[in-house]
Design an enzyme around this catalytic site. Sequence first.
Site, PDB file in Angstrom:
ATOM      1  N   CYS A   1       0.572   2.605  -6.073  1.00  0.00           N
ATOM      2  CA  CYS A   1      -0.468   2.119  -5.150  1.00  0.00           C
ATOM      3  C   CYS A   1      -1.082   0.795  -5.587  1.00  0.00           C
ATOM      4  O   CYS A   1      -1.626   0.068  -4.757  1.00  0.00           O
ATOM      5  CB  CYS A   1      -1.552   3.175  -4.981  1.00  0.00           C
ATOM      6  SG  CYS A   1      -0.929   4.673  -4.227  1.00  0.00           S
TER       7      CYS A   1
ATOM      8  N   HIS B   1      -7.701  -0.682  -1.832  1.00  0.00           N
ATOM      9  CA  HIS B   1      -6.628   0.274  -1.559  1.00  0.00           C
ATOM     10  C   HIS B   1      -7.222   1.398  -0.718  1.00  0.00           C
ATOM     11  O   HIS B   1      -8.294   1.915  -1.020  1.00  0.00           O
ATOM     12  CB  HIS B   1      -6.087   0.829  -2.876  1.00  0.00           C
ATOM     13  CG  HIS B   1      -5.121   1.950  -2.699  1.00  0.00           C
ATOM     14  ND1 HIS B   1      -4.094   1.893  -1.788  1.00  0.00           N
ATOM     15  CD2 HIS B   1      -5.030   3.161  -3.303  1.00  0.00           C
ATOM     16  CE1 HIS B   1      -3.405   3.025  -1.837  1.00  0.00           C
ATOM     17  NE2 HIS B   1      -3.953   3.808  -2.754  1.00  0.00           N
TER      18      HIS B   1
ATOM     19  N   ASN C   1      -3.020   6.547   3.568  1.00  0.00           N
ATOM     20  CA  ASN C   1      -2.704   5.881   2.304  1.00  0.00           C
ATOM     21  C   ASN C   1      -1.257   5.381   2.367  1.00  0.00           C
ATOM     22  O   ASN C   1      -0.329   6.176   2.368  1.00  0.00           O
ATOM     23  CB  ASN C   1      -2.895   6.878   1.159  1.00  0.00           C
ATOM     24  CG  ASN C   1      -2.636   6.266  -0.213  1.00  0.00           C
ATOM     25  OD1 ASN C   1      -2.062   5.189  -0.327  1.00  0.00           O
ATOM     26  ND2 ASN C   1      -3.046   6.975  -1.252  1.00  0.00           N
TER      27      ASN C   1
HETATM   28  O1  UT7 Z   1      -3.271   6.392  -3.856  1.00  0.00           O
HETATM   29  C1  UT7 Z   1      -3.409   6.907  -5.140  1.00  0.00           C
HETATM   30  C2  UT7 Z   1      -4.746   7.387  -5.322  1.00  0.00           C
HETATM   31  N1  UT7 Z   1      -4.932   8.666  -4.672  1.00  0.00           N
HETATM   32  C3  UT7 Z   1      -6.144   9.045  -4.422  1.00  0.00           C
HETATM   33  O2  UT7 Z   1      -7.033   8.280  -4.668  1.00  0.00           O
HETATM   34  C4  UT7 Z   1      -6.406  10.436  -3.900  1.00  0.00           C
HETATM   35  C5  UT7 Z   1      -7.637  10.941  -4.566  1.00  0.00           C
HETATM   36  N2  UT7 Z   1      -8.052  12.287  -4.183  1.00  0.00           N
HETATM   37  C6  UT7 Z   1      -8.536  12.578  -2.966  1.00  0.00           C
HETATM   38  O3  UT7 Z   1      -8.577  11.756  -2.073  1.00  0.00           O
HETATM   39  C7  UT7 Z   1      -9.095  13.973  -2.746  1.00  0.00           C
HETATM   40  O4  UT7 Z   1      -9.200  14.617  -3.980  1.00  0.00           O
HETATM   41  C8  UT7 Z   1      -8.259  14.837  -1.775  1.00  0.00           C
HETATM   42  C9  UT7 Z   1      -8.424  14.290  -0.368  1.00  0.00           C
HETATM   43  C10 UT7 Z   1      -6.794  14.798  -2.183  1.00  0.00           C
HETATM   44  C11 UT7 Z   1      -8.746  16.270  -1.778  1.00  0.00           C
HETATM   45  O5  UT7 Z   1     -10.118  16.348  -1.479  1.00  0.00           O
HETATM   46  P1  UT7 Z   1     -11.086  17.286  -2.345  1.00  0.00           P
HETATM   47  O6  UT7 Z   1     -12.396  17.210  -1.737  1.00  0.00           O
HETATM   48  O7  UT7 Z   1     -10.920  16.843  -3.780  1.00  0.00           O
HETATM   49  O8  UT7 Z   1     -10.455  18.710  -2.067  1.00  0.00           O
HETATM   50  P2  UT7 Z   1      -9.861  19.764  -3.106  1.00  0.00           P
HETATM   51  O9  UT7 Z   1      -8.539  19.283  -3.620  1.00  0.00           O
HETATM   52  O10 UT7 Z   1     -10.895  20.103  -4.089  1.00  0.00           O
HETATM   53  O11 UT7 Z   1      -9.587  21.000  -2.140  1.00  0.00           O
HETATM   54  C12 UT7 Z   1     -10.661  21.663  -1.480  1.00  0.00           C
HETATM   55  C13 UT7 Z   1     -10.119  22.796  -0.637  1.00  0.00           C
HETATM   56  C14 UT7 Z   1      -9.131  23.693  -1.358  1.00  0.00           C
HETATM   57  O12 UT7 Z   1      -9.383  25.024  -0.954  1.00  0.00           O
HETATM   58  P3  UT7 Z   1     -10.179  26.034  -1.939  1.00  0.00           P
HETATM   59  O13 UT7 Z   1      -9.365  26.119  -3.182  1.00  0.00           O
HETATM   60  O14 UT7 Z   1     -11.518  25.401  -2.145  1.00  0.00           O
HETATM   61  O15 UT7 Z   1     -10.224  27.285  -1.131  1.00  0.00           O
HETATM   62  C15 UT7 Z   1      -7.788  23.281  -0.814  1.00  0.00           C
HETATM   63  O16 UT7 Z   1      -6.839  24.304  -0.816  1.00  0.00           O
HETATM   64  O17 UT7 Z   1      -9.416  22.259   0.490  1.00  0.00           O
HETATM   65  C16 UT7 Z   1      -8.129  22.904   0.604  1.00  0.00           C
HETATM   66  N3  UT7 Z   1      -7.194  21.942   1.165  1.00  0.00           N
HETATM   67  C17 UT7 Z   1      -6.976  21.804   2.494  1.00  0.00           C
HETATM   68  N4  UT7 Z   1      -7.493  22.438   3.562  1.00  0.00           N
HETATM   69  C18 UT7 Z   1      -7.073  22.030   4.779  1.00  0.00           C
HETATM   70  C19 UT7 Z   1      -6.418  21.043   0.509  1.00  0.00           C
HETATM   71  N5  UT7 Z   1      -5.703  20.320   1.385  1.00  0.00           N
HETATM   72  C20 UT7 Z   1      -6.025  20.772   2.625  1.00  0.00           C
HETATM   73  C21 UT7 Z   1      -5.640  20.393   3.918  1.00  0.00           C
HETATM   74  N6  UT7 Z   1      -6.180  21.063   4.966  1.00  0.00           N
HETATM   75  N7  UT7 Z   1      -4.755  19.391   4.156  1.00  0.00           N
END
Ligand code: UT7
Length: 322
Positions: A113, A249, A279
């Site tokens: 990225c 980004h 992204n």
């Molecule tokens: O380009 C390189 C750099 N990349 C980035 O900068 C990405 C950085 N990270 C992020 O943008 C965020 O961490 C994410 C968008 C990937 C995730 O957001 P989050 O607020 O950190 O969510 P999480 O991973 O803590 O997941 C929260 C909940 C989980 O459920 P439980 O365990 O709390 O029951 C996941 O299973 O959301 C669930 N979940 C989803 N639910 C619906 C994860 N993906 C999805 C989805 N739809 N697509």
Amino acid sequence: MIRAVLTGTGSALPVRRVSNAELAQEVDTSDEWIVERTGIRFRHIAGPDETTATLARDAASAAIAAAGLSAQDIDLIVLATATPDQTFPATATKVQAMLGIDDCVAFDVAAVCSGFLYAVQVADSMLRTGVHRRALVIGAETFSRILDWQDRTTCVLFGDGAGAIVLEGQESEEADGRGILATRLHADGRHNDLLYVDGGPSTTGTVGKLRMKGREVFRHAVVNLAAVMAESLVIAGLSSEDVDWVVPHQANARILDATARKLGLPPEKVVVTVDQHANTSAASVPLALDTAMRDGRVRAGDIVVLEAMGGGFTWGAAVLRV
Ligand code: UT7
């Protein structure tokens, strides 16, 4: 002294545009979750005839036209991608052939990225030697081809696209204060397992699929991006008050907000396209820059900060006067 001056931008997106609601028909997710956690509403997905090279070619052609040049004027192509058309040769050489450039230097840069920021620093350094005069710097990706479409934690986050800029080496008097004022790059390879592809020519002999521990990446992103932007401004002899636009980004709207807040920059100065493109890895910064140049937000004379962070980890920032 020679400066690398931005003289043109261009971008290209696949024809097919996919909404969150459409994705939710295939994957266990919802428009509400994706918008709330990421700010993403749409992404473009490459069709069978669209590849990283075709998107890069279209973005490059637009940038060359915007610079008022013809393809033969280009003597350097640096293309950032993690999704090349072939393992080798470099996608840059494929783009060179597509553009009909008989002879130039052309190679790819792999920093995921932040690849575009790496490519900008490489091109800037090569232009400032005076050996090269006009560089195409391209970020182009088809991440849809390396996504695990069964993994909802990653597949909803990415899209395909390309962005390109033309940088021209100009003597200081001609540049008149414009050009790349500072670049700063970092890498920390200890974080390989937080964002990677589980395949490769030398390990599995396969292309592999993207894997990410999103929450940990998020945490590092805000800290690293704010720090490297501050570093690049110090190198340029500027402060955050001097910044007209940040072109970041586009990974997550929450990362954009948090990073701007850390630097004391108002959200109105941040170019946001993550809602439309998701992204697009190395393509995201030049895609956002082209969007903001063409809609008239970024104007001649503006101080613009570019920044990105990605797999490796790698991260970086660049300051330029447009
Ligand atoms: O380009 C390189 C750099 N990349 C980035 O900068 C990405 C950085 N990270 C992020 O943008 C965020 O961490 C994410 C968008 C990937 C995730 O957001 P989050 O607020 O950190 O969510 P999480 O991973 O803590 O997941 C929260 C909940 C989980 O459920 P439980 O365990 O709390 O029951 C996941 O299973 O959301 C669930 N979940 C989803 N639910 C619906 C994860 N993906 C999805 C989805 N739809 N697509």
